[in-house]
Design a protein around this motif. Structure first.
Motif, PDB file in Angstrom:
ATOM      1  N   SER A  61       0.783  -1.075   0.028  1.00 12.64           N
ATOM      2  CA  SER A  61       0.046   0.030   0.002  1.00 12.64           C
ATOM      3  C   SER A  61       0.938   1.006   0.015  1.00 12.64           C
ATOM      4  N   SER A  62       0.264   2.206  -0.511  1.00 10.27           N
ATOM      5  CA  SER A  62       1.084   3.431  -0.598  1.00 10.27           C
ATOM      6  C   SER A  62       1.181   4.255   0.695  1.00 10.27           C
ATOM      7  N   LEU A  63       2.208   4.301   1.217  1.00 10.83           N
ATOM      8  CA  LEU A  63       2.444   5.125   2.603  1.00 10.83           C
ATOM      9  C   LEU A  63       2.653   6.616   2.577  1.00 10.83           C
ATOM     10  N   ILE A  64       3.238   7.105   1.438  1.00 11.06           N
ATOM     11  CA  ILE A  64       3.382   8.387   1.074  1.00 11.06           C
ATOM     12  C   ILE A  64       3.254   8.572  -0.495  1.00 11.06           C
ATOM     13  N   GLN A  65       2.179   9.534  -0.802  1.00  3.98           N
ATOM     14  CA  GLN A  65       1.947   9.876  -2.140  1.00  3.98           C
ATOM     15  C   GLN A  65       2.324  11.319  -2.488  1.00  3.98           C
ATOM     16  N   LEU A  66       3.664  11.422  -3.202  1.00  2.98           N
ATOM     17  CA  LEU A  66       3.601  12.746  -3.846  1.00  2.98           C
ATOM     18  C   LEU A  66       3.386  12.901  -5.263  1.00  2.98           C
ATOM     19  N   ALA A  67       3.449  14.023  -5.729  1.00  3.48           N
ATOM     20  CA  ALA A  67       3.029  13.938  -7.236  1.00  3.48           C
ATOM     21  C   ALA A  67       4.048  13.360  -7.951  1.00  3.48           C
ATOM     22  N   ALA A  68       5.392  13.363  -7.819  1.00  2.07           N
ATOM     23  CA  ALA A  68       6.565  12.862  -8.269  1.00  2.07           C
ATOM     24  C   ALA A  68       7.030  11.326  -7.993  1.00  2.07           C
ATOM     25  N   GLU A 102     -15.608  -7.752   2.216  1.00  2.00           N
ATOM     26  CA  GLU A 102     -14.880  -6.660   2.754  1.00  2.00           C
ATOM     27  C   GLU A 102     -13.234  -6.830   2.840  1.00  2.00           C
ATOM     28  N   SER A 103     -12.452  -5.847   2.291  1.00  2.00           N
ATOM     29  CA  SER A 103     -11.160  -5.981   2.539  1.00  2.00           C
ATOM     30  C   SER A 103     -10.445  -5.366   3.712  1.00  2.00           C
ATOM     31  N   LEU A 104      -9.861  -5.817   4.685  1.00  2.00           N
ATOM     32  CA  LEU A 104      -9.133  -5.256   5.967  1.00  2.00           C
ATOM     33  C   LEU A 104      -7.528  -5.138   5.583  1.00  2.00           C
ATOM     34  N   PHE A 105      -6.873  -4.091   5.893  1.00  2.00           N
ATOM     35  CA  PHE A 105      -5.489  -4.147   5.552  1.00  2.00           C
ATOM     36  C   PHE A 105      -4.744  -3.683   6.793  1.00  2.00           C
ATOM     37  N   VAL A 106      -3.497  -4.224   6.951  1.00  2.00           N
ATOM     38  CA  VAL A 106      -2.751  -3.880   8.049  1.00  2.00           C
ATOM     39  C   VAL A 106      -1.192  -3.625   7.640  1.00  2.00           C
ATOM     40  N   ASN A 107      -0.667  -2.774   7.897  1.00  2.00           N
ATOM     41  CA  ASN A 107       0.839  -2.673   7.458  1.00  2.00           C
ATOM     42  C   ASN A 107       1.814  -3.798   8.134  1.00  2.00           C
ATOM     43  N   ALA A 108       2.453  -4.618   7.410  1.00  2.00           N
ATOM     44  CA  ALA A 108       3.068  -5.835   7.852  1.00  2.00           C
ATOM     45  C   ALA A 108       4.387  -5.349   8.375  1.00  2.00           C
ATOM     46  N   LEU A 109       4.777  -4.062   8.339  1.00  2.00           N
ATOM     47  CA  LEU A 109       6.036  -3.969   9.189  1.00  2.00           C
ATOM     48  C   LEU A 109       5.901  -2.970  10.299  1.00  2.00           C
ATOM     49  N   GLU A 110       4.936  -2.224  10.312  1.00  2.00           N
ATOM     50  CA  GLU A 110       4.598  -1.528  11.556  1.00  2.00           C
ATOM     51  C   GLU A 110       3.247  -1.756  12.037  1.00  2.00           C
ATOM     52  N   GLY A 111       2.343  -2.564  11.837  1.00  2.00           N
ATOM     53  CA  GLY A 111       1.356  -2.846  12.516  1.00  2.00           C
ATOM     54  C   GLY A 111       0.081  -2.214  12.534  1.00  2.00           C
ATOM     55  N   GLN A 112      -0.069  -0.883  11.910  1.00  8.39           N
ATOM     56  CA  GLN A 112      -1.065  -0.006  12.061  1.00  8.39           C
ATOM     57  C   GLN A 112      -2.206  -0.678  10.978  1.00  8.39           C
ATOM     58  N   GLN A 138       6.263   8.026  -4.798  1.00  6.36           N
ATOM     59  CA  GLN A 138       5.544   7.323  -3.856  1.00  6.36           C
ATOM     60  C   GLN A 138       6.400   6.357  -3.102  1.00  6.36           C
ATOM     61  N   ALA A 139       6.009   6.044  -1.658  1.00  5.90           N
ATOM     62  CA  ALA A 139       6.628   5.100  -1.017  1.00  5.90           C
ATOM     63  C   ALA A 139       5.587   4.077  -0.454  1.00  5.90           C
ATOM     64  N   LEU A 140       6.031   2.828  -0.823  1.00  7.90           N
ATOM     65  CA  LEU A 140       5.088   1.773  -0.679  1.00  7.90           C
ATOM     66  C   LEU A 140       5.553   0.682   0.507  1.00  7.90           C
ATOM     67  N   ALA A 141       4.504   0.293   1.523  1.00  9.42           N
ATOM     68  CA  ALA A 141       4.816  -0.300   2.426  1.00  9.42           C
ATOM     69  C   ALA A 141       4.267  -1.867   2.492  1.00  9.42           C
ATOM     70  N   PRO A 142       4.640  -2.979   2.587  1.00  6.33           N
ATOM     71  CA  PRO A 142       4.300  -4.366   2.772  1.00  6.33           C
ATOM     72  C   PRO A 142       2.847  -4.455   3.533  1.00  6.33           C
ATOM     73  N   THR A 143       1.937  -4.929   3.097  1.00  5.30           N
ATOM     74  CA  THR A 143       0.637  -4.603   3.601  1.00  5.30           C
ATOM     75  C   THR A 143      -0.181  -6.189   3.403  1.00  5.30           C
ATOM     76  N   TRP A 144      -0.618  -6.438   4.703  1.00  2.57           N
ATOM     77  CA  TRP A 144      -1.453  -7.680   4.740  1.00  2.57           C
ATOM     78  C   TRP A 144      -2.897  -7.309   4.163  1.00  2.57           C
TER      79      TRP A 144
END
Length: 265
Positions: A219-226, A242-252, A228-234
């Motif tokens: 999932s996109s952690l930071i989105q800028l015009a030029a 329904e889809s539920l998502f959890v950041n696989a590194l930080e747990g949010q 993005q930073a993407l994080a592993p996500t469950w």
């Protein structure tokens, strides 16, 4: 005044107080021990709430953050499209395409119906995976993937096909992320059961739910015009709906808004 008696009374009083305090300490210690011993495991908690799930996937225990850049489409790109017309204000982050010959689809749509067209006629077509058919908006959504892992709800890496009243695909919009790179060292990721525990503790995973699919993507952690930073996500699919998502590194817990941007808890 008999000081000897008073002294004896004080000594007895302090002894009684010491015994009482010792009793209270032992009581609290035993209670804490009992709590530790009787603390239910996450499996037991899920079972108590009648939350069912199949065997959870065995995946690599490490992953890392990615970076990517939204592609600017040019007339050189549109020249590769056959049987399609485009309106392009060069350069553009979104490619708007009309089909010269509409593509009829079945009422009960299967992703395989579009596979040949996407593979042979869409730019970078092999880098997109089917996401869903939206009957309310008469559209079919595909998201880009990286190393066979979906870039969830990413508006900068998707294809939206539009369906007319004759159940034909007549046009589509495309965005694309390029220059995808690994930008951090690998880190240990949350096990899927731990991510489920987070959803359960926060009350997001409701009692009597059934987890019908579990997968790892980004999932996109930071989105800028030029960039993005993407994080592993469950991703956990509940009741095939329904889809539920959890950041696989930080747990949010990750929640996407209508603009595809994310909120975290």
């Amino acid at each position: 005044m008999d000081w000897s008696k008073i002294k004896t009374i004080f000594i007895l009083t302090f002894l009684i107080l010491d015994v009482y305090l010792l009793f209270q300490f032992m009581k609290i210690r035993d209670a804490n021990k009992y709590e530790i011993i009787t603390e239910a495991s996450i499996e037991e908690k899920l079972e108590a709430d009648e939350i069912r799930y199949k065997e959870l996937p065995k995946v690599p225990i490490e992953d890392q953050y990615l970076s990517a850049k939204p592609k600017l489409f040019t007339k050189e790109d549109t020249a590769k499209l056959k049987g399609q017309t485009t309106l392009l204000k060069e350069p553009s982050l979104t490619l708007h395409v009309d089909l010269v010959k509409p593509i009829p689809i079945n009422t009960k749509f299967e992703a395989s119906e579009l596979t040949p067209f996407i593979r042979d006629n869409v730019l970078y077509g092999d880098q997109y995976q089917f996401w869903k058919k939206d009957d309310k908006k008469n559209s079919i959504i595909y998201f880009q993937h990286y190393e066979n892992m979906t870039l969830y709800e990413n508006l900068s890496g998707m294809i939206t096909f539009h369906i007319d009243d004759k159940n034909q695909i007549v046009s589509y919009e495309q965005t694309y992320l390029e220059d995808i790179e690994k930008i951090t060292d690998k880190e240990e990721i949350l096990k899927p059961l731990k991510a489920l525990e987070t959803l359960h503790q926060k009350g997001v995973l409701k009692p009597k739910s059934k987890i019908t699919k579990v997968e790892l993507g980004y999932s996109s952690l930071i989105q800028l015009a030029a960039s993005q930073a993407l994080a592993p996500t469950w991703r956990f699919v509940v009741d095939d709906n329904e889809s539920l998502f959890v950041n696989a590194l930080e747990g949010q817990i990750i929640q996407f808004n209508s603009d595809g941007e994310l909120d975290v808890e």
